[in-house]
Design an enzyme around this catalytic site. Sequence first.
Site, PDB file in Angstrom:
ATOM      1  N   ASN A   8       1.066  -1.206  -0.753  1.00 28.07           N
ATOM      2  CA  ASN A   8       0.391  -0.061  -0.598  1.00 28.07           C
ATOM      3  C   ASN A   8       0.812   0.781  -0.196  1.00 28.07           C
ATOM      4  O   ASN A   8       1.625   1.610   1.660  1.00 28.07           O
ATOM      5  CB  ASN A   8      -0.868   0.276   0.764  1.00 28.07           C
ATOM      6  CG  ASN A   8      -2.099   1.292   1.417  1.00 28.07           C
ATOM      7  OD1 ASN A   8      -1.698   2.120   0.141  1.00 28.07           O
ATOM      8  ND2 ASN A   8      -2.270   1.423   3.013  1.00 28.07           N
ATOM      9  N   TRP A   9       1.068   1.890  -1.218  1.00 23.22           N
ATOM     10  CA  TRP A   9       2.003   2.939  -1.223  1.00 23.22           C
ATOM     11  C   TRP A   9       1.453   3.882  -0.121  1.00 23.22           C
ATOM     12  O   TRP A   9       1.763   5.248  -0.700  1.00 23.22           O
ATOM     13  CB  TRP A   9       2.591   3.390  -2.829  1.00 23.22           C
ATOM     14  CG  TRP A   9       3.050   1.724  -3.834  1.00 23.22           C
ATOM     15  CD1 TRP A   9       3.840   1.482  -3.631  1.00 23.22           C
ATOM     16  CD2 TRP A   9       4.280   2.173  -4.360  1.00 23.22           C
ATOM     17  NE1 TRP A   9       4.384   0.364  -3.877  1.00 23.22           N
ATOM     18  CE2 TRP A   9       4.312   1.265  -5.197  1.00 23.22           C
ATOM     19  CE3 TRP A   9       4.211   2.909  -6.037  1.00 23.22           C
ATOM     20  CZ2 TRP A   9       5.245   0.551  -6.405  1.00 23.22           C
ATOM     21  CZ3 TRP A   9       3.914   3.046  -7.293  1.00 23.22           C
ATOM     22  CH2 TRP A   9       5.221   1.797  -6.896  1.00 23.22           C
ATOM     23  N   LYS A  10       0.193   4.212  -0.063  1.00 22.41           N
ATOM     24  CA  LYS A  10      -0.062   5.268   0.208  1.00 22.41           C
ATOM     25  C   LYS A  10      -0.015   7.215  -1.029  1.00 22.41           C
ATOM     26  O   LYS A  10      -0.535   6.525  -1.823  1.00 22.41           O
ATOM     27  CB  LYS A  10       0.102   5.715   1.500  1.00 22.41           C
ATOM     28  CG  LYS A  10      -0.102   4.368   2.328  1.00 22.41           C
ATOM     29  CD  LYS A  10      -0.282   4.450   4.463  1.00 22.41           C
ATOM     30  CE  LYS A  10      -0.398   3.644   4.675  1.00 22.41           C
ATOM     31  NZ  LYS A  10      -0.296   3.209   5.766  1.00 22.41           N
ATOM     32  N   HIS A  90      -9.645   1.534   4.503  1.00 17.45           N
ATOM     33  CA  HIS A  90      -8.267   1.413   5.053  1.00 17.45           C
ATOM     34  C   HIS A  90      -8.898   2.318   6.433  1.00 17.45           C
ATOM     35  O   HIS A  90      -9.286   3.224   5.940  1.00 17.45           O
ATOM     36  CB  HIS A  90      -7.977   2.078   4.528  1.00 17.45           C
ATOM     37  CG  HIS A  90      -6.350   1.624   5.065  1.00 17.45           C
ATOM     38  ND1 HIS A  90      -5.485   2.912   6.050  1.00 17.45           N
ATOM     39  CD2 HIS A  90      -5.156   1.235   5.179  1.00 17.45           C
ATOM     40  CE1 HIS A  90      -4.225   2.752   6.169  1.00 17.45           C
ATOM     41  NE2 HIS A  90      -3.850   1.475   5.604  1.00 17.45           N
ATOM     42  N   GLU A  92      -7.144   4.723   7.324  1.00 17.88           N
ATOM     43  CA  GLU A  92      -6.679   5.996   7.021  1.00 17.88           C
ATOM     44  C   GLU A  92      -8.030   7.056   6.455  1.00 17.88           C
ATOM     45  O   GLU A  92      -8.258   8.217   6.545  1.00 17.88           O
ATOM     46  CB  GLU A  92      -5.041   6.190   6.315  1.00 17.88           C
ATOM     47  CG  GLU A  92      -4.515   6.062   7.011  1.00 17.88           C
ATOM     48  CD  GLU A  92      -3.387   5.631   6.258  1.00 17.88           C
ATOM     49  OE1 GLU A  92      -2.870   5.270   5.022  1.00 17.88           O
ATOM     50  OE2 GLU A  92      -2.107   5.200   7.415  1.00 17.88           O
ATOM     51  N   GLU A 162      -5.788  -4.649  10.184  1.00 15.67           N
ATOM     52  CA  GLU A 162      -4.646  -3.647  10.898  1.00 15.67           C
ATOM     53  C   GLU A 162      -5.411  -2.869  12.256  1.00 15.67           C
ATOM     54  O   GLU A 162      -5.612  -1.573  12.154  1.00 15.67           O
ATOM     55  CB  GLU A 162      -4.986  -2.940   9.787  1.00 15.67           C
ATOM     56  CG  GLU A 162      -4.178  -3.318   8.381  1.00 15.67           C
ATOM     57  CD  GLU A 162      -4.057  -2.203   7.463  1.00 15.67           C
ATOM     58  OE1 GLU A 162      -2.863  -2.637   7.327  1.00 15.67           O
ATOM     59  OE2 GLU A 162      -3.918  -1.176   7.266  1.00 15.67           O
ATOM     60  N   GLY A 168       2.022   2.739  10.849  1.00 17.14           N
ATOM     61  CA  GLY A 168       3.437   3.428  11.072  1.00 17.14           C
ATOM     62  C   GLY A 168       3.869   3.826  12.145  1.00 17.14           C
ATOM     63  O   GLY A 168       4.426   5.315  11.848  1.00 17.14           O
ATOM     64  N   SER A 208       3.146  -1.873  10.326  1.00 16.27           N
ATOM     65  CA  SER A 208       4.167  -1.680  11.278  1.00 16.27           C
ATOM     66  C   SER A 208       4.983  -2.737  10.246  1.00 16.27           C
ATOM     67  O   SER A 208       5.889  -3.261  11.128  1.00 16.27           O
ATOM     68  CB  SER A 208       4.556  -1.460  12.811  1.00 16.27           C
ATOM     69  OG  SER A 208       4.366  -0.365  12.739  1.00 16.27           O
ATOM     70  N   GLY A 229       2.699  -0.764   3.955  1.00 16.69           N
ATOM     71  CA  GLY A 229       2.963   0.166   4.328  1.00 16.69           C
ATOM     72  C   GLY A 229       4.069   0.881   4.055  1.00 16.69           C
ATOM     73  O   GLY A 229       4.796   0.664   2.775  1.00 16.69           O
ATOM     74  N   GLY A 230       4.612   1.439   4.955  1.00 14.44           N
ATOM     75  CA  GLY A 230       5.926   2.084   4.072  1.00 14.44           C
ATOM     76  C   GLY A 230       7.029   1.029   4.251  1.00 14.44           C
ATOM     77  O   GLY A 230       7.924   1.709   3.591  1.00 14.44           O
TER      78      GLY A 230
HETATM   79  P1  PGA Z   1       2.841   0.575   7.613  1.00 11.76           P
HETATM   80  O1  PGA Z   1       0.850   0.493   7.667  1.00 11.76           O
HETATM   81  O2  PGA Z   1       3.440  -0.671   7.667  1.00 11.76           O
HETATM   82  O3  PGA Z   1       3.200   1.486   7.275  1.00 11.76           O
HETATM   83  O4  PGA Z   1       2.422   0.090   9.035  1.00 11.76           O
HETATM   84  C1  PGA Z   1       0.151  -0.261   6.935  1.00 11.76           C
HETATM   85  C2  PGA Z   1      -1.029  -0.138   6.597  1.00 11.76           C
HETATM   86  O5  PGA Z   1      -1.344   1.124   6.322  1.00 11.76           O
HETATM   87  O6  PGA Z   1      -2.037  -0.425   5.028  1.00 11.76           O
END
Ligand code: PGA
Length: 246
Positions: A8-10, A90, A92, A162, A168, A208, A229-230
């Site tokens: 997930n590149w966001k 998600h 977010e 999640e 994050g 994470s 994500g990250g």
């Molecule tokens: P993260 O994000 O790996 O940066 O914690 C995961 C996500 O939001 O899907």
Amino acid sequence: MKNIIVANWKLNPTTKKEAEELFLAVSNGAKSEAEVVVCPPFIYLSFLTAKTNVKLGGQNCFWEQKGAYTGEISSEMLKDLNCEYVIIGHSERRRYFEESDEIVNKKLKAAIGAGLKTIFCIGETESQRENDETDAIIAQQIIGGLSEISEEEFKNGIIAYEPVWAIGTGNACDTDEAGRMATLIRAVVSKIYNKKFAEDLSILYGGSVNSQNAESYIKNAKMNGLLVGGASLKAQEFVEIIAKSV
Ligand code: PGA
């Protein structure tokens, strides 16, 4: 069923060139038997070509397929740009765009209707966990999100657990607890669909994830994949996560 590793590149990276380079590095490096899905910002989708070893997915979609909805992207548009998957709900989106379980449910229905495989995200906040509301919130999100969606319609569906406090933050969920949550999710799903369906459902962990902890979610927490994500923005790190997730 292969394990599914989703990037997930966001809202990253900032340029098309960087997006193309990152995608190329991931597709060159992904050698494992896992199903790898890259979800870039919408605007890069038409520049990236899905490969046999790396599929494309959207990070979100709207609940209508067309019409006067300024700024929105439909699931049929994603399908047309060769997306096989879409992330829905998600945290977010829930947090910054006030997506309720009802909205998530409408989006799931639209995406399923367009023939996309849905990665349906659920997870509790830190305060919900502190107040002992985790299990109830998870059940509520699953039941609300899957309302009026039949087992047949959700047959390609995936659930991503999640915990919001783990996203994050570097504060990844303990593997025993992630395993408990996977069991809870199957129990809730078995009340909606049949037991066999719940047992076979693919459940991903996200929050994470890195190359150090990836393997433990697959091996110890019995997750069927990861939502990253990250760490998915660093090609080498992500390729290592894929290699450890078979
Ligand atoms: P993260 O994000 O790996 O940066 O914690 C995961 C996500 O939001 O899907």
